[in-house]
Design a protein around this motif. Structure first.
Motif, PDB file in Angstrom:
ATOM      1  N   ALA A 772       0.847  -1.261  -0.106  1.00  0.00           N
ATOM      2  CA  ALA A 772       0.084  -0.076   0.045  1.00  0.00           C
ATOM      3  C   ALA A 772       0.835   1.276  -0.110  1.00  0.00           C
ATOM      4  CB  ALA A 772      -0.830  -0.139   1.125  1.00  0.00           C
ATOM      5  N   ASP A 773       2.164   0.968   0.209  1.00  0.00           N
ATOM      6  CA  ASP A 773       2.922   2.342   0.505  1.00  0.00           C
ATOM      7  C   ASP A 773       3.626   2.710  -0.785  1.00  0.00           C
ATOM      8  OD1 ASP A 773       4.429  -0.055   0.622  1.00  0.00           O
ATOM      9  OD2 ASP A 773       6.156   1.246   1.640  1.00  0.00           O
ATOM     10  N   LEU A 774       3.705   1.654  -1.876  1.00  0.00           N
ATOM     11  CA  LEU A 774       4.383   2.054  -3.072  1.00  0.00           C
ATOM     12  C   LEU A 774       3.701   3.126  -3.835  1.00  0.00           C
ATOM     13  CD1 LEU A 774       6.922   0.945  -4.805  1.00  0.00           C
ATOM     14  CD2 LEU A 774       5.076  -0.704  -5.943  1.00  0.00           C
ATOM     15  N   PRO A 775       4.335   4.072  -4.111  1.00  0.00           N
ATOM     16  CA  PRO A 775       3.778   5.108  -5.124  1.00  0.00           C
ATOM     17  C   PRO A 775       3.713   4.733  -6.393  1.00  0.00           C
ATOM     18  CG  PRO A 775       6.117   5.797  -4.390  1.00  0.00           C
ATOM     19  CD  PRO A 775       5.826   4.373  -3.584  1.00  0.00           C
ATOM     20  N   ILE A 776       2.500   5.166  -7.092  1.00  0.00           N
ATOM     21  CA  ILE A 776       2.149   4.907  -8.608  1.00  0.00           C
ATOM     22  C   ILE A 776       1.966   6.085  -9.380  1.00  0.00           C
ATOM     23  CG2 ILE A 776       0.724   3.735 -10.125  1.00  0.00           C
ATOM     24  CD1 ILE A 776       0.472   1.397  -7.796  1.00  0.00           C
ATOM     25  N   ILE A 777       2.463   6.115 -10.615  1.00  0.00           N
ATOM     26  CA  ILE A 777       2.211   7.408 -11.500  1.00  0.00           C
ATOM     27  C   ILE A 777       1.571   6.422 -12.696  1.00  0.00           C
ATOM     28  CG2 ILE A 777       2.984   9.136 -12.933  1.00  0.00           C
ATOM     29  CD1 ILE A 777       5.332   9.283 -11.222  1.00  0.00           C
ATOM     30  N   LEU A 778       0.366   7.154 -12.906  1.00  0.00           N
ATOM     31  CA  LEU A 778      -0.521   6.561 -14.193  1.00  0.00           C
ATOM     32  C   LEU A 778      -0.510   7.459 -15.161  1.00  0.00           C
ATOM     33  CD1 LEU A 778      -2.585   4.583 -14.595  1.00  0.00           C
ATOM     34  CD2 LEU A 778      -4.488   5.870 -13.867  1.00  0.00           C
ATOM     35  N   CYS A 779      -0.228   7.064 -16.503  1.00  0.00           N
ATOM     36  CA  CYS A 779       0.040   7.750 -17.269  1.00  0.00           C
ATOM     37  C   CYS A 779      -1.231   7.508 -18.624  1.00  0.00           C
ATOM     38  CB  CYS A 779       1.421   7.670 -18.247  1.00  0.00           C
ATOM     39  SG  CYS A 779       2.661   7.922 -16.927  1.00  0.00           S
ATOM     40  N   SER A 780      -1.386   8.620 -19.342  1.00  0.00           N
ATOM     41  CA  SER A 780      -2.601   8.207 -20.518  1.00  0.00           C
ATOM     42  C   SER A 780      -2.599   9.286 -21.547  1.00  0.00           C
ATOM     43  CB  SER A 780      -4.182   8.414 -19.637  1.00  0.00           C
ATOM     44  OG  SER A 780      -4.969   8.013 -20.883  1.00  0.00           O
ATOM     45  N   GLY A 781      -2.994   9.017 -22.650  1.00  0.00           N
ATOM     46  CA  GLY A 781      -3.035   9.725 -23.862  1.00  0.00           C
ATOM     47  C   GLY A 781      -4.217  10.721 -23.805  1.00  0.00           C
ATOM     48  N   TYR A 782      -5.150  10.540 -22.899  1.00  0.00           N
ATOM     49  CA  TYR A 782      -6.589  10.987 -22.782  1.00  0.00           C
ATOM     50  C   TYR A 782      -7.087  11.342 -21.503  1.00  0.00           C
ATOM     51  CZ  TYR A 782     -11.703  11.625 -23.838  1.00  0.00           C
ATOM     52  OH  TYR A 782     -12.977  11.945 -23.764  1.00  0.00           O
ATOM     53  N   SER A 783      -7.493  12.304 -21.198  1.00  0.00           N
ATOM     54  CA  SER A 783      -7.970  12.817 -19.864  1.00  0.00           C
ATOM     55  C   SER A 783      -9.350  12.306 -19.669  1.00  0.00           C
ATOM     56  CB  SER A 783      -7.739  14.392 -19.780  1.00  0.00           C
ATOM     57  OG  SER A 783      -8.341  14.823 -18.400  1.00  0.00           O
ATOM     58  N   ASP A 784      -9.973  11.804 -18.613  1.00  0.00           N
ATOM     59  CA  ASP A 784     -11.147  11.195 -18.330  1.00  0.00           C
ATOM     60  C   ASP A 784     -11.340  11.666 -16.709  1.00  0.00           C
ATOM     61  OD1 ASP A 784     -13.517  10.095 -17.770  1.00  0.00           O
ATOM     62  OD2 ASP A 784     -13.085   8.188 -19.127  1.00  0.00           O
ATOM     63  N   ILE A 785     -12.408  12.260 -16.322  1.00  0.00           N
ATOM     64  CA  ILE A 785     -12.552  12.541 -14.922  1.00  0.00           C
ATOM     65  C   ILE A 785     -12.891  11.415 -14.408  1.00  0.00           C
ATOM     66  CG2 ILE A 785     -13.058  15.006 -15.466  1.00  0.00           C
ATOM     67  CD1 ILE A 785     -16.176  14.351 -15.406  1.00  0.00           C
ATOM     68  N   THR A 786     -13.676  10.477 -14.771  1.00  0.00           N
ATOM     69  CA  THR A 786     -13.923   9.066 -14.169  1.00  0.00           C
ATOM     70  C   THR A 786     -12.825   8.280 -13.667  1.00  0.00           C
ATOM     71  OG1 THR A 786     -14.135   7.952 -15.961  1.00  0.00           O
ATOM     72  CG2 THR A 786     -16.163   9.162 -15.396  1.00  0.00           C
ATOM     73  N   VAL A 787     -11.749   8.278 -14.537  1.00  0.00           N
ATOM     74  CA  VAL A 787     -10.520   7.716 -14.172  1.00  0.00           C
ATOM     75  C   VAL A 787      -9.930   8.631 -13.057  1.00  0.00           C
ATOM     76  CG1 VAL A 787      -8.110   7.294 -15.073  1.00  0.00           C
ATOM     77  CG2 VAL A 787      -9.973   6.962 -16.537  1.00  0.00           C
ATOM     78  N   ALA A 788      -9.717   9.713 -13.256  1.00  0.00           N
ATOM     79  CA  ALA A 788      -9.243  10.627 -11.988  1.00  0.00           C
ATOM     80  C   ALA A 788     -10.008  10.001 -10.820  1.00  0.00           C
ATOM     81  CB  ALA A 788      -9.353  12.078 -12.526  1.00  0.00           C
ATOM     82  N   ALA A 789     -11.296  10.110 -10.813  1.00  0.00           N
ATOM     83  CA  ALA A 789     -11.756   9.838  -9.394  1.00  0.00           C
ATOM     84  C   ALA A 789     -11.627   8.516  -9.062  1.00  0.00           C
ATOM     85  CB  ALA A 789     -13.348   9.871  -9.583  1.00  0.00           C
ATOM     86  N   GLU A 790     -11.473   7.522  -9.928  1.00  0.00           N
ATOM     87  CA  GLU A 790     -11.263   5.882  -9.481  1.00  0.00           C
ATOM     88  C   GLU A 790      -9.913   5.924  -9.130  1.00  0.00           C
ATOM     89  OE1 GLU A 790     -11.952   2.094  -8.896  1.00  0.00           O
ATOM     90  OE2 GLU A 790     -13.455   3.755  -9.487  1.00  0.00           O
ATOM     91  N   MET A 791      -8.838   6.536  -9.622  1.00  0.00           N
ATOM     92  CA  MET A 791      -7.277   6.330  -9.039  1.00  0.00           C
ATOM     93  C   MET A 791      -7.361   6.992  -7.767  1.00  0.00           C
ATOM     94  SD  MET A 791      -5.220   9.368 -11.293  1.00  0.00           S
ATOM     95  CE  MET A 791      -4.206   9.930  -9.853  1.00  0.00           C
ATOM     96  N   ARG A 792      -8.199   7.955  -7.296  1.00  0.00           N
ATOM     97  CA  ARG A 792      -7.922   8.438  -5.991  1.00  0.00           C
ATOM     98  C   ARG A 792      -8.305   7.651  -5.082  1.00  0.00           C
ATOM     99  NH1 ARG A 792      -9.035  13.531  -8.819  1.00  0.00           N
ATOM    100  NH2 ARG A 792     -11.540  13.399  -8.284  1.00  0.00           N
ATOM    101  N   LYS A 793      -9.440   6.844  -5.239  1.00  0.00           N
ATOM    102  CA  LYS A 793      -9.891   5.764  -4.539  1.00  0.00           C
ATOM    103  C   LYS A 793      -8.876   4.710  -4.297  1.00  0.00           C
ATOM    104  CE  LYS A 793     -14.851   6.480  -5.807  1.00  0.00           C
ATOM    105  NZ  LYS A 793     -16.110   5.724  -6.171  1.00  0.00           N
ATOM    106  N   ILE A 794      -8.189   4.247  -5.137  1.00  0.00           N
ATOM    107  CA  ILE A 794      -7.517   3.090  -5.037  1.00  0.00           C
ATOM    108  C   ILE A 794      -6.130   3.752  -4.262  1.00  0.00           C
ATOM    109  CG2 ILE A 794      -5.793   1.895  -6.652  1.00  0.00           C
ATOM    110  CD1 ILE A 794      -7.806   1.688  -8.882  1.00  0.00           C
ATOM    111  N   GLY A 795      -5.663   4.910  -4.538  1.00  0.00           N
ATOM    112  CA  GLY A 795      -4.608   5.221  -3.975  1.00  0.00           C
ATOM    113  C   GLY A 795      -3.431   5.923  -4.577  1.00  0.00           C
ATOM    114  N   ILE A 796      -3.595   5.917  -6.098  1.00  0.00           N
ATOM    115  CA  ILE A 796      -2.507   6.337  -6.903  1.00  0.00           C
ATOM    116  C   ILE A 796      -2.122   7.796  -6.783  1.00  0.00           C
ATOM    117  CG2 ILE A 796      -1.951   6.716  -9.401  1.00  0.00           C
ATOM    118  CD1 ILE A 796      -4.025   4.360 -10.073  1.00  0.00           C
ATOM    119  N   LYS A 797      -1.077   7.947  -6.880  1.00  0.00           N
ATOM    120  CA  LYS A 797      -0.384   9.451  -6.391  1.00  0.00           C
ATOM    121  C   LYS A 797      -0.512  10.403  -7.571  1.00  0.00           C
ATOM    122  CE  LYS A 797       1.085   7.807  -2.302  1.00  0.00           C
ATOM    123  NZ  LYS A 797       0.263   8.307  -1.102  1.00  0.00           N
TER     124      LYS A 797
END
Length: 822
Positions: A772-797
């Motif tokens: 749970a302590d491992l920092p993760i950076i998620l990369c994408s070529g398209y911005s989606d507000i639903t993805v941003a909300a989901e990644m915050r729930k998971i704990g992506i930094k």
């Protein structure tokens, strides 16, 4: 000790001289020796002696008894008769004058002294009694005045008059002061000339010098009033007079100042001082009573007015339901609006509230619970939204506030104030939907207009990317020119950044989310918009751009997409008005400082610095009635199918939201001019990319996951050059196996979002379940507000949009790792 002064009236000179020597031997002062009645009267008036020794037989027609009568009437000076014989008839005549004694000739010295002392003592006692009677009479008169007089002006004026008439004061004055120590009422009595002068002084708003005694408690005694107030315009009236001055106060709270001017001989009289202070205290009490009476009268009047207002508000307040309840939730009273909203309860005396009158959004019936909570805490509840059902079957939404009020005998009642917001909620929902539709429709119109420009500009970008890259590869086969290759690669990066920004702008127009506001250089947005527009505009229309921005001095704080939308819509309207005949489209940008005169013509703006965008065309122009309606939604002069009429209304909303203004000038046949004023942002300009600056480096272990081999290889090389230990994988399932084999082998994970087998979100979720302590950076070529909300729930930094520069990678990695360590 002062010597007592005695006047001798004796027609025999030898006897008179003998009396004089005897008196002086005893310590008395002889102020004169006379032998006739007129002389006695004259000397008495001149010297005002303490005692007259009067021979009954005097020279001339006036005898001693007649002279004594005149002295008693005019001067109240005590008289002792001297006589050689005291027959009954003479004594009876002498009694009329109320003499203080009789001395028979020849007299004995001790007998003479005794008679004189008794007479002086008796005279002093009578004067004292007369003085005390006058004091009591003055107090009585003032108290009678206080009892019968309730008018403040008449009270203080009559009090001054009584003090002058009863006590013989030369002048009396009263000043009443407000909380700012300003005189608001005054009264004076005494000399008519003094009264007039003092009133003139007050009318000129000159503060009397004696006002300074307002700050001194107790009685102030001034031996010479004129010397105590050297700058007073009235001082010459008081050069031989003393004064008493005191505050009018109750319980230490001063209301005003009272003073009297009086003979200096009266200053040391204790009874006189006591009288003055007693009168001042009584007057202060009376003034306080009048103040309280007036205050109570005003309070009662205000109470009646307040009750009338509250009754009117309670009864006739439109759309506000007011209901009263007891602790058990029984309805005690209600107004007409409550009947209209909730229906009229069928009651006899006290009503039980409908159990389902107010429920929360989850349907719980909780009014009694709310009343209990308000009763316990004493705090109001709400405003809170409730669902209500009235007896007619109508269901709606009400916003209600419930609070308690104390009533008799310590009990409480509860007031519920409600507003039916059913229609407002529906209108709000409709408005939000309509605004979203307007924004999306406008964006799609803009995308359609820009299609040609986008294709043209993107081809130019690709040409730069391919051309400079090819030049660099050719340069490697020849003698390497490192400086030229560096310039070529910088040009490739610059073209790539333009392509990235172009894609982001397209996404901004296509998606329904709002960009955050930030510093925007308007000239760059205008240049980009004109590039897109040029291929779509007929060649018969000339575009002239005059952008005076220097060193980024045209910065505003805004959403870049909204500024782009403003420019595109204005320019599109302009060239559409010139389609038939052609013309000139002029776009200019300047900085302007608005002061008083321009502000008066643009009242919605405040003084300050603005960026002024002007779009002018030479088209057909507008009539006045058209110009007045151009910002109305759906208003359009275009033919059906040519436009929605939303463009200018959207522009107006954007500019108003940015605290700016729009000014329109147009006449039929003479074109139109739109001037946009936006507040100048005085922050730091957007920094340009400096490739020579140092990029943050590190040595940590990083797992890179991307299903595109060129991207994975590119990121691996880039991060290795920054010093990191990189493991690059192109299969998300393989990446998960590598991690699970040794979870502690990595300090950071960088993963693509869209991948086969396991998406970036799924991979991240499985990794974080293990570490749970491992920092993760998620990369994408398209911005989606639903993805941003989901990644915050998971704990992506962090969430980065491709393409990503080396500096962005370097700075983001260092920030994420530092935060993770903290």
């Amino acid at each position: 000790m002062d010597k007592k002064r005695i006047l001798i009236a004796e027609d025999e000179a030898i006897v008179a001289e003998d009396i004089r020597r005897t008196l002086e031997k005893f310590g008395y002062q002889v102020v004169g020796m006379v032998s006739s009645g007129p002389e006695v009267l004259a000397k008495t008036a001149e010297f005002n002696p303490d005692l007259v020794l009067m021979d009954i037989v005097l020279q001339g027609k006036m005898n001693g008894i007649e002279a004594a009568e005149a002295i008693q009437t005019r001067h109240q000076t005590p008289v002792i008769f001297l006589t050689a014989y005291a027959d009954a008839a003479t004594l009876e005549r002498a009694k009329v004058t109320e003499p203080f004694g009789y001395i028979l000739k020849p007299f004995e010295e001790q007998g003479l002294r005794t008679a004189i002392e008794i007479a002086l003592y008796k005279s002093q006692a009578q004067k004292r009694i007369a003085h005390l009677n006058a004091v009591l009479r003055a107090v009585r008169n003032v108290n009678q005045l206080i009892v019968r007089e309730q008018d403040l002006d008449r009270l203080i004026q009559q009090a001054c008059r009584l003090l002058v008439e009863t006590r013989g004061y030369h002048q009396a004055w009263i000043f009443l002061l407000d909380s700012d120590l300003e005189i608001f009422k005054t009264a004076t009595a005494g000399s008519a000339e003094r009264d007039r002068k003092m009133l003139e002084l007050l009318e000129q708003r000159l503060r009397p010098e004696c006002i300074r005694f307002f700050h001194q408690p107790g009685l102030t005694i001034l031996s010479i009033l004129a010397d105590s107030c050297p700058t007073c315009p009235l001082r010459h009236y008081y050069e031989k007079e003393g004064a008493f001055i005191t505050r009018l106060e109750i319980a230490g709270e001063p209301y005003g100042l009272m003073g009297v001017a009086l003979p200096q001989a009266m200053l040391g009289d204790v009874e006189e001082q006591s009288l003055f202070q007693e009168v001042a205290g009584d007057l202060a009490f009376a003034i306080h009573g009048i103040y309280l009476t007036e205050k109570n009268r005003l309070a009662e009047e205000e109470r009646r007015q307040t009750e009338a207002r509250l009754h009117a508000i309670f009864s006739y307040a439109p759309n506000v339901a007011i209901q009263g309840f007891d602790r058990q939730g029984r309805m005690l009273f209600w107004n007409k609006a409550a009947e209209a909203i909730f229906g009229r309860p069928e009651i006899n005396g006290v009503a039980d509230i409908f159990d389902d009158l107010l429920t929360d959004k989850n349907g719980r019936q909780n009014l009694k619970m709310i009343l209990a909570e308000v009763d316990r805490t004493g705090l109001p509840y709400g405003p809170q939204e409730f669902v209500f059902h009235n007896p007619a079957g109508h269901q709606g939404i009400a916003k209600a506030t419930i609070f308690s009020i104390p009533v008799e005998q310590g009990s409480k009642e509860f007031i519920c104030m409600s507003v039916d917001i059913t229609d407002l909620k529906q209108e709000e929902e409709n408005r939000v939907k309509l605004e979203a539709q307007l924004r999306q429709t406008q964006k799609m119109e803009a995308i359609g207009t820009l299609a040609g420009g986008i294709a043209h500009d993107f081809n130019n970008i690709l040409a730069a990317l391919l051309g400079y890259t090819e030049l660099s590869l050719l340069g490697l086969d020849l003698e390497p020119d490192q400086e030229q290759i560096r310039k070529n690669l910088e040009a490739v990066i610059q073209a790539g950044n333009r392509a990235r920004d172009l894609v982001r702008q397209i996404l901004t127009f296509s998606r329904q989310s709002e960009e955050k506001q930030k510093p925007v250089q308007v000239s760059l947005v205008v240049q980009e918009a004109l590039k897109f527009l040029r291929p779509s505009i007929p060649t018969t229309i000339e575009i002239q751009a005059h952008l005076d921005a220097k060193n980024g001095d045209d910065m505003v704080w805004a959403d870049p997409a909204q500024i782009y939308q403003v420019v595109m819509n204005l320019c599109t309207n302009a060239y559409q008005s010139m389609q038939e005949r052609g013309g000139i489209l002029r776009v200019s940008l300047t900085n302007i400082l608005l002061r008083n005169e321009p502000i008066q013509t643009i009242p919605q703006l405040q003084e300050g610095s603005y960026v002024k965008l002007t779009v002018r065309d030479t088209g057909q122009g507008m009539d006045a009635w058209v110009k007045d309606r151009i910002f109305e939604p759906y208003f359009t002069t275009k033919k059906p199918g040519e436009g929605t009429g939303l463009g200018l209304s959207v522009i107006h909303g954007i500019v108003m939201h940015l605290n700016g203004a729009i000014v329109v000038y147009s006449e039929p046949g003479r074109g139109s001019t739109f001037q946009i004023y936006l507040p100048h942002w005085k922050g730091t300009s957007v920094p340009r990319l400096d490739y020579a600056a140092s990029i943050p480096r590190g040595q940590e272990r990083i797992l890179v996951v991307d299903d595109e081999p060129p991207i994975a290889d590119l990121v691996q090389q880039l991060l290795q050059r920054l010093g990191y230990q990189v493991t690059a994988v192109t299969n998300s399932q393989e990446a998960l196996k590598i991690f699970q084999a040794n979870p502690d082998a990595f300090d950071l994970v960088i993963t693509d979002l869209t991948m086969p087998h396991l998406t970036g979100l799924e991979l991240s979720r499985k990794i974080l379940q293990r570490r749970a302590d491992l920092p993760i950076i998620l990369c994408s070529g398209y911005s989606d507000i639903t993805v941003a909300a989901e990644m915050r729930k998971i704990g992506i930094k962090e969430y980065l949009m491709k393409p990503i520069s080396a500096r962005t990678y370097g700075e983001t990695i260092r920030r994420i790792l530092a935060t993770s360590k903290e």
